[in-house]
Design an enzyme around this catalytic site. Structure first.
Site, short mmCIF file in Angstrom:
data_model
loop_
_atom_site.label_atom_id
_atom_site.label_comp_id
_atom_site.label_asym_id
_atom_site.label_seq_id
_atom_site.Cartn_x
_atom_site.Cartn_y
_atom_site.Cartn_z
NE ARG A 1 0.77 9.94 10.25
CZ ARG A 1 0.27 8.86 9.68
NH1 ARG A 1 1.06 8.00 9.08
NH2 ARG A 1 -1.01 8.62 9.68
CE LYS B 1 -1.77 1.63 3.93
NZ LYS B 1 -1.72 3.08 4.18
CG ASN B 2 2.58 2.60 3.58
OD1 ASN B 2 1.47 3.11 3.53
ND2 ASN B 2 3.08 2.13 4.71
CG ASP C 1 2.86 1.27 9.65
OD1 ASP C 1 2.42 2.04 10.51
OD2 ASP C 1 2.98 1.58 8.45
CB CYS D 1 -4.41 6.58 11.24
SG CYS D 1 -5.09 5.16 10.37
NE ARG E 1 -6.72 4.88 5.63
CZ ARG E 1 -5.68 5.10 6.45
NH1 ARG E 1 -5.77 4.82 7.72
NH2 ARG E 1 -4.56 5.60 5.98
#
Length: 421
Positions: free
Chosen positions: A123, A22-23, A308, A118, A400
């Site tokens: 961040r 995903k990232n 993560d 999230c 997600r």
């Protein structure tokens, strides 16, 4: 609103196919903004975050075509109509800010809303802004939007990052491909997703050296062209499913898994009493003993232990033999899953960025609530090891980052189902 129902106590055996990252995909898709020619991504994950990025790019005039049930994405920005990333889309996902660098590089202007995602910490965007300003951009914050302009285009520069931010590294890396001259990113992030992006950009014609180290050098070119690129394996999904047989017992092979993507994670699993072996098609995982052993974990930037995977690891350590200490050094507010695990019988104490987990004999099923993406999957994993039924609500976070999680876990024997309210 949907929820996930897990009934624990069943060992897992079989194979789980790991999706594209995903990232990585969320950085690769905006790279299409850098060229008039199409970018084709294979092994693309099928997730709600990918749909959000697709909607954002389409709002800019990018043509996005999905094929092979979404596993292949063809993106073409030959006829863009806008350089404004609107709040209504950007608010849904943090990675939306990755259009900033490419838009500045090719169109010399961009208006990008401050992003969402999230609620696991600030961040901040200031690292991105400072880095792009070093390349000649003028950026002003007005009414929640970053208004950016690079009169005459971006210029190569020395760009020292005060923190090895993945997003900032990706934004600058993409921006520098079309900048005039040489850009050197210092204290660059080293994650596999950065390496994957650099490989894709190189296929498009970029001149890049040093990805995977803390210094990346980019020599700007006049234009980039078409390319086809396979998205790297999702190391977080990989780590998550590697833990499944540690919770439930049994032996699972994660297809597409690679040790180089999860080195520090595997080191901790070994201390915890878990065997990880390479196979022809991936990685095979099983417990060496009936109960995992306690292990201390500190999250760090790559190649350290990934933040993560912290929630999933904490859930596993709830039934480990002994006391474990987890220190979260990447994001604040990332122990919000702890109270939910306590509802299942876990013994956890949290003081600031440090959590102490004292292993208990068994967790008990309970109704719990997901607070973010990784927390949601940690509760599902905990349910695999719990006595009775666990109901995980607010699972919109889950979609997600994990595609078809119920099907993948059912495929190896888990008793899990999605329940509609």
């Amino acid at each position: 609103m949907d929820s996930i129902l897990v009934t624990g106590g069943t060992p897992l055996n079989g194979k789980i196919a790991i999706a594209g990252a995903k990232n990585a995909a969320l950085a690769l898709m905006p790279a299409a903004l850098l060229s008039e020619e199409p970018l084709t991504l294979t092994n693309a994950p099928r997730l709600s975050d990918i749909a959000t990025m697709t909607a954002l790019l389409r709002s800019l005039g990018v043509e996005v075509t999905s094929m092979q049930d979404g596993k292949v994405q063809v993106l073409s920005s030959h006829a863009m109509t806008s350089t404004t990333a609107d709040y209504e889309i950007v608010r849904k996902m943090r990675a939306s800010n990755l259009v900033l660098g490419p838009l500045l590089a090719r169109h010399h202007q961009a208006v990008v809303s401050l992003p969402g995602g999230c609620a696991i910490g600030a961040r901040p965007m200031d690292i991105h802004v400072t880095a792009l300003e070093a390349m000649g951009a003028e950026i002003e914050l007005k009414d929640g939007y970053l208004h950016a302009r690079a009169q005459g285009g971006l210029k190569g520069a020395r760009v020292p990052l005060r923190f090895a931010s993945v997003g900032a590294t990706e934004n600058v890396l993409m921006a520098a491909t079309l900048a005039k001259g040489t850009t050197v990113i210092e204290n660059a992030a080293r994650e596999p997703e950065i390496v994957d992006l650099a490989e894709c950009l190189r296929r498009m014609g970029a001149h890049i050296e040093g990805e995977g180290t803390n210094t990346i050098t980019i020599e700007g070119v006049d234009r980039l062209g078409a390319a086809t690129h396979p998205v790297v394996t999702d190391r977080i999904e990989l780590g998550t499913y590697m833990l499944a047989p540690v919770f439930a017992g049994g032996e699972v092979e994660c297809l597409g898994g690679r040790l180089d993507l999860v080195g520090s994670f595997v080191e901790k699993l070994d201390v915890a009493g878990v065997d990880v072996s390479e196979t022809e098609h991936g990685l095979k995982v099983k417990r060496r003993t009936d109960r995992a052993q306690a292990v201390d974990v500190t999250t760090e930037v790559f190649p350290g232990f990934p933040t993560d995977l912290q929630a999933q690891m904490m859930a596993m350590l709830c039934t480990a033999n002994g006391t474990s200490v987890l220190e979260e050094k990447i994001f604040e507010n990332r122990f919000m899953h702890a109270p939910e695990l306590i509802r299942m019988g876990a013994n956890i104490e949290v003081h600031g960025g440090v959590a102490t987990v004292r292993g208990v004999d068994r967790l008990k099923g309970a109704p719990v609530m997901a607070t973010d993406l990784r927390a949601s999957v940690s509760l599902i994993l905990a349910g695999l090891a719990a006595e009775g039924e666990t109901t995980v609500s607010r699972i919109y976070h889950l979609d997600r980052g994990y595609e078809h999680i119920e099907e993948k876990l059912r495929g190896v024997g888990a008793r899990i189902e999605r329940v509609s309210a």
